[in-house]
Design a protein around this motif. Structure first.
Motif: not given
Ligand SMILES: [Zn+2]
Length: 295
Positions: A13-17, A69-71, A73-75, A235-237
Motif C-alpha cells: 500500500y502507498d501511504v502518502e496522504s 519508501q515512496h519518495t 514528495n511523491h516526485v 492500494s492507497h491511504d
Molecule cells: Zn503514490
C-alpha cells in the motif's frame, strides 16, 4: 480442502496522504492482515512519515509488516504520457495526459532523504520502493535511476505498473525480474499487475469481467492460481479517515480478495521473501534471467 498452493500474492500500500486517512488505513489494514495472518507492505512518502509518524509507529511492531519508501514528495521518477485512446478524459484532461518526471538530481534527493528519514524515525534500513504513479516497462531504460537505488541499498521495487499506453491494467505477463541486463542483478522489479487501485479500475476497465472491482479481482485470482503467477496488489491511504470507513471501502475488497485467494490455495508472501526465493533460484547458474534459465 484447498488445492495445493499455487500462485503468489503480495499486498502493498502507498501511504502518502499525510492525513487522517493515513491513520484509518494503517489501523484498518493491521487489523485485517492480523485477522488472516497475511503479510503486508507499506510504501511511505517522507512527507507522510514526517506528518504522521505516531500513526506509523503504532503499527510498526506488527511482524507481518514490511516498510518500503515512496519518495519524499511523491516526485515521479520518470515522465508519464497517458494515451487512453478511448475518447474519455483522464485526470481531467483530454485526450491525453502528461506528467513530467523529476530531474535526476531531484530523484536522488527524494530517495536519499526518505531513506535517512525512515532510518532516523523508525530505525529501519529500508530496502523497497514504489515509484510514484508507476511507469510502462518500469526502469528498464533508466540505469541512471537504478544506480541511485543501488546507492541506497534498495533491493525490491514496484515501478513496472502501466501498460503500453502508460495507462492500466498492467498485463499479468509482466512478472517479477531482476535488472540484470541493465547491470543491476541485485534489484528485483516486482511490478504492480492489474490496476493500481479501485479508482483506476473504475476509470479504465472495460467491464468484461463484470460490473464491480471484485468481479475483476476474482477473475484475476483464477488466472493467478491456474498459471502460478505473482500478483503484487496495490492500494492507497485515500478516503479512509477511520477504521470503520476503511472496512466499508478499501478494506472490503481487500478482505474479499484475501478470502477468495485462500479458497483457491494461493499463497501470500512479502517482498523480501519473494526476493530471497528468486535470488536463490538464479544463484546456482551464476545469475541471469530466472525464466530463461529454467529452460
Ligand atoms: Zn503514490
Amino acid at each position: 480442502m484447498p488445492s495445493p498452493e499455487r500462485g503468489t500474492i503480495l499486498l502493498g500500500y502507498d501511504v502518502e496522504s499525510a492525513s487522517d486517512s493515513t491513520r484509518g488505513f494503517l489501523q484498518g489494514a493491521r487489523q485485517l492482515h492480523q485477522k488472516y495472518d497475511v503479510p503486508w507492505t507499506i510504501y511511505l512518502t517522507g512527507q507522510t512519515l514526517t506528518a504522521r509518524v505516531e500513526d506509523v509507529r503504532e503499527v510498526i511492531a506488527d511482524p507481518l509488516l514490511t516498510v518500503g519508501q515512496h519518495t519524499y514528495n511523491h516526485v515521479l521518477l520518470k515522465s508519464i504520457y497517458m494515451q487512453p485512446g478511448d475518447g474519455q478524459p483522464v485526470h481531467g484532461r483530454s485526450p491525453n495526459f502528461f506528467h513530467q518526471g523529476g530531474t535526476l538530481e531531484q530523484v536522488r534527493e527524494e530517495i536519499d532523504s526518505t531513506q535517512t528519514l525512515i532510518e532516523d524515525l523508525l530505525q529501519i534500513e529500508c530496502q523497497g520502493l514504489t515509484g510514484p504513479w508507476g511507469y510502462y516497462r518500469g526502469l528498464v531504460d533508466r540505469p541512471d535511476i537504478l544506480q541511485i537505488l543501488a546507492d541506497n541499498s534498495i533491493q525490491w521495487i514496484r515501478t513496472n505498473a502501466r501498460d503500453y499506453r502508460d495507462c492500466q491494467p498492467t498485463p499479468f505477463s509482466e512478472q517479477p525480474f531482476f535488472y540484470t541486463d541493465q547491470g543491476f542483478e541485485d534489484i528485483l522489479e516486482l511490478g504492480v499487475q492489474g490496476y493500481q487501485d479501485d479508482f483506476y479500475w473504475d476509470r479504465f476497465d472495460d467491464r468484461q469481467y463484470g460490473e464491480t472491482y471484485q468481479d475483476y479481482l476474482f477473475a484475476m485470482l483464477e488466472r493467478v492460481a491456474a498459471e502460478d503467477l505473482v500478483w503484487n496488489v496495490c492500494s492507497h491511504d485515500h478516503g479512509t479517515v477511520d477504521t470503520e470507513t476503511f472496512f466499508q471501502t478499501k478494506g472490503q475488497w481487500i478482505e474479499e480478495l484475501i478470502v477468495q485467494a485462500m479458497d483457491l490455495g494461493i499463497r501470500f508472501a512479502s517482498p523480501p521473501q519473494v526476493y530471497a526465493e528468486m535470488k536463490a533460484a538464479v544463484r546456482p547458474s551464476g545469475g541471469g534471467h530466472p525464466l530463461k534459465e529454467k529452460q
